[in-house]
Design an enzyme around this catalytic site. Structure first.
Site, PDB file in Angstrom:
ATOM      1  N   ARG A 180       0.695  -1.971  -0.066  1.00  0.00           N
ATOM      2  CA  ARG A 180      -0.327   0.463   0.382  1.00  0.00           C
ATOM      3  C   ARG A 180       0.986   1.068  -0.040  1.00  0.00           C
ATOM      4  O   ARG A 180       0.755   2.257  -0.816  1.00  0.00           O
ATOM      5  CB  ARG A 180      -1.118   0.031   0.927  1.00  0.00           C
ATOM      6  CG  ARG A 180      -2.079  -1.161   0.997  1.00  0.00           C
ATOM      7  CD  ARG A 180      -2.662  -0.939   2.831  1.00  0.00           C
ATOM      8  NE  ARG A 180      -3.995   0.313   2.733  1.00  0.00           N
ATOM      9  CZ  ARG A 180      -4.313   0.653   3.207  1.00  0.00           C
ATOM     10  NH1 ARG A 180      -4.597  -0.189   4.413  1.00  0.00           N
ATOM     11  NH2 ARG A 180      -5.281   1.895   2.992  1.00  0.00           N
ATOM     12  N   CYS A 238      -1.324   5.612   9.165  1.00  0.00           N
ATOM     13  CA  CYS A 238      -1.367   4.630   8.710  1.00  0.00           C
ATOM     14  C   CYS A 238      -2.446   4.762   8.014  1.00  0.00           C
ATOM     15  O   CYS A 238      -2.522   5.707   6.836  1.00  0.00           O
ATOM     16  CB  CYS A 238      -1.765   3.656   9.857  1.00  0.00           C
ATOM     17  SG  CYS A 238      -3.239   3.623  10.535  1.00  0.00           S
TER      18      CYS A 238
END
Length: 290
Positions: A180, A238
């Site tokens: 990611r 995050c």
């Protein structure tokens, strides 16, 4: 106050061994990205006496683009939840989940940020409790309401404006999976990649294979390899501010401190003026995406 508590120490606490008169409130934060059935898992099996905490509704307010997928709830709402879980002033809290504390760390950080310092993570979570051979319970728990009084602003935090330049003045850690970070996949947010200047530091690297945290020396070595230095300010983000709290807990186990970017990438990538870069390097190898 130790960040972690192991299963044997928790069992002793719950059994009253070495009782100091401090009550222990046990909170089950069963949640994982893509799994909305945490409460069902809790009802089937939890540590006896544990109260279920719903991350999506009690540790966050509804998603909104300018604040990300899991905005922090208002203080009054969080205090109301904490009292509903049965927390009193002077209690100790132990939080756990069944995913290496990736979700429970959100509650740990929020209580610490609210001025409640007597809070631990059960190292290894429910799996460690089971592995120790201790009993589990099923069905709901009904705690008596608590009286805890919370405040806010006790843990360092940054916003999007600070995140924009953090990588040039300090260390910005991206706690998501490496793919990611690189922008190879993005399962939930509208743009793929990372905040310019961020360093990839997946939370999975904080754990042993059994879900327990690495030891302090191993965590210190990990974060120093990633660029941590005492004279360099460190911040963590995050996807939505959940697993970044796990990274901050791991940093604390290592003896280090860091700020949280609560909105994280889900907030950042919604800002049209915010660059998103791809590739394995902090400032990317591809053109910025707008």
């Amino acid at each position: 106050m130790d960040t972690l508590l192991n299963a044997v120490a928790l069992k002793d606490r719950l059994d009253g061994a070495g009782d100091t008169g401090q009550r222990t409130v046990l909170l089950d934060v069963r949640w994982a990205l893509g799994d909305p059935h945490g409460h069902d898992h809790y009802l089937r099996e939890h540590i006896p006496g544990a109260v279920f905490v719903d991350l999506a509704t009690e540790l966050a307010r509804p998603a909104e683009p300018r604040r990300g997928r899991h905005p922090l709830p208002p203080l009054e709402q969080f205090q109301e939840s904490a009292r509903r879980w049965g927390i009193n002033d002077g209690d100790a809290v132990v939080a756990y989940d069944d995913s290496g504390n990736m979700a429970a760390a959100r509650l740990w950080w929020m209580l610490r940020n609210a001025g409640f310092r007597q809070v631990h993570l059960l190292d290894g979570g429910l799996a460690a409790w089971r592995a120790a051979g201790f009993e589990v319970a099923e069905g709901p728990e009904q705690p008596l309401p608590g009286n805890v009084t919370l405040s806010e602003g006790h843990m360092p935090a940054i916003d999007a404006e600070q995140a924009a330049t953090w990588g040039r003045q300090g260390l910005l850690l991206d706690a998501r999976a490496a793919e990611r970070y690189r922008g190879e996949i993005e399962p939930v947010d509208p743009r793929a990649g990372h905040i310019p200047g961020a360093v990839s530091a997946p939370t999975t690297g904080n754990l042993e294979t059994d879900g327990r945290f690495l030891g302090p020396a191993e965590l210190r070595a990990r974060f120093e390899r990633l660029g941590y230095r005492a004279d360099v300010p460190t911040a963590v983000y995050c996807g939505s501010g959940v697993t970044a709290a796990h990274e901050i807990a791991a940093l604390e186990v290592a003896g280090f401190s860091a700020a949280l970017y609560p909105g994280s990438f889900s907030e950042w990538c919604q800002g049209a003026a915010n660059d998103v870069v791809t590739g394995p390097e902090p400032y990317g190898g591809d053109a910025a995406s707008h």
